[in-house]
Design a protein around this motif. Structure first.
Motif, mmCIF file in Angstrom:
data_model
loop_
_atom_site.group_PDB
_atom_site.id
_atom_site.type_symbol
_atom_site.label_atom_id
_atom_site.label_comp_id
_atom_site.label_asym_id
_atom_site.label_seq_id
_atom_site.Cartn_x
_atom_site.Cartn_y
_atom_site.Cartn_z
ATOM 1 N N ALA A 1 2.764 11.926 -10.164
ATOM 2 C CA ALA A 1 2.158 13.233 -9.712
ATOM 3 C C ALA A 1 3.571 14.275 -9.876
ATOM 4 C CB ALA A 1 1.513 13.410 -8.554
ATOM 5 N N VAL A 2 4.543 14.165 -9.184
ATOM 6 C CA VAL A 2 5.790 14.940 -9.194
ATOM 7 C C VAL A 2 6.067 14.952 -10.590
ATOM 8 C CG1 VAL A 2 8.124 14.998 -8.344
ATOM 9 C CG2 VAL A 2 6.221 14.675 -7.011
ATOM 10 N N MET B 1 0.726 -1.182 -0.032
ATOM 11 C CA MET B 1 0.012 -0.159 -0.022
ATOM 12 C C MET B 1 0.893 1.263 0.090
ATOM 13 S SD MET B 1 -2.893 -1.098 -0.144
ATOM 14 C CE MET B 1 -3.736 0.692 0.248
ATOM 15 N N LEU B 2 2.083 1.110 0.819
ATOM 16 C CA LEU B 2 2.797 2.230 0.640
ATOM 17 C C LEU B 2 3.493 2.740 -0.459
ATOM 18 C CD1 LEU B 2 4.129 4.548 2.623
ATOM 19 C CD2 LEU B 2 5.828 2.792 3.353
ATOM 20 N N VAL C 1 3.401 6.118 -3.109
ATOM 21 C CA VAL C 1 4.640 6.671 -3.380
ATOM 22 C C VAL C 1 4.621 6.638 -4.911
ATOM 23 C CG1 VAL C 1 7.213 6.528 -3.275
ATOM 24 C CG2 VAL C 1 5.902 6.231 -1.175
ATOM 25 N N PHE C 2 4.180 5.508 -5.547
ATOM 26 C CA PHE C 2 4.203 5.542 -7.090
ATOM 27 C C PHE C 2 3.165 6.632 -7.841
ATOM 28 C CE2 PHE C 2 2.691 3.618 -11.144
ATOM 29 C CZ PHE C 2 4.049 3.738 -11.620
ATOM 30 N N VAL C 3 1.988 6.771 -7.072
ATOM 31 C CA VAL C 3 1.278 7.808 -7.469
ATOM 32 C C VAL C 3 1.859 9.086 -7.140
ATOM 33 C CG1 VAL C 3 -1.040 8.921 -7.049
ATOM 34 C CG2 VAL C 3 -0.833 6.305 -6.992
ATOM 35 N N SER D 1 11.878 11.675 -6.954
ATOM 36 C CA SER D 1 10.734 10.689 -6.456
ATOM 37 C C SER D 1 11.000 9.498 -6.548
ATOM 38 C CB SER D 1 9.715 11.418 -7.215
ATOM 39 O OG SER D 1 8.330 10.834 -6.868
ATOM 40 N N VAL D 2 11.507 8.791 -7.473
ATOM 41 C CA VAL D 2 11.788 7.465 -7.815
ATOM 42 C C VAL D 2 12.902 7.114 -6.681
ATOM 43 C CG1 VAL D 2 13.019 5.675 -9.301
ATOM 44 C CG2 VAL D 2 11.342 7.313 -10.032
ATOM 45 N N GLY D 3 13.874 7.844 -6.411
ATOM 46 C CA GLY D 3 14.626 7.592 -5.466
ATOM 47 C C GLY D 3 14.052 7.316 -3.994
#
Length: 86
Positions: free
Chosen positions: A36-37, A25-26, A30-32, A49-51
């Motif tokens: 968005a970023v 779920m986390l 974070v993928f969403v 953000s992928v980091g």
């Protein structure tokens, strides 16, 4: 850089307390956040953000390790999980 540290900390807390479903779920949240970023700020912000996504997963592993060390020392108690009988 602070985003990666916060994601690592969140992953460590989830790894120490919750099971793998909470990690999934986390990671989905974070993928969403990554998508968005990348839409809002571009490719350079998306790489950071992928980091954060990788940091969540590494933090989860660190949390699992911390939990096992605390259980071995005797500070924490293993969670009782019933096995499904089929």
């Amino acid at each position: 850089m602070w985003v990666i540290a916060l994601h690592f900390g969140a992953g460590a807390v989830v790894g120490a307390i919750f099971n793998v479903r909470a990690l999934l779920m986390l990671v989905a949240v974070v993928f969403v956040e990554c998508i968005a970023v990348s839409v809002a700020s571009g490719l350079s912000a998306a790489l950071e953000s992928v980091g954060g996504l990788v940091a969540v997963q590494l933090g989860y592993l660190a949390g699992i390790y911390l939990r096992s060390v605390l259980e071995r020392v005797g500070i924490a108690h293993p969670s009782i999980r019933t096995e499904h009988q089929r």
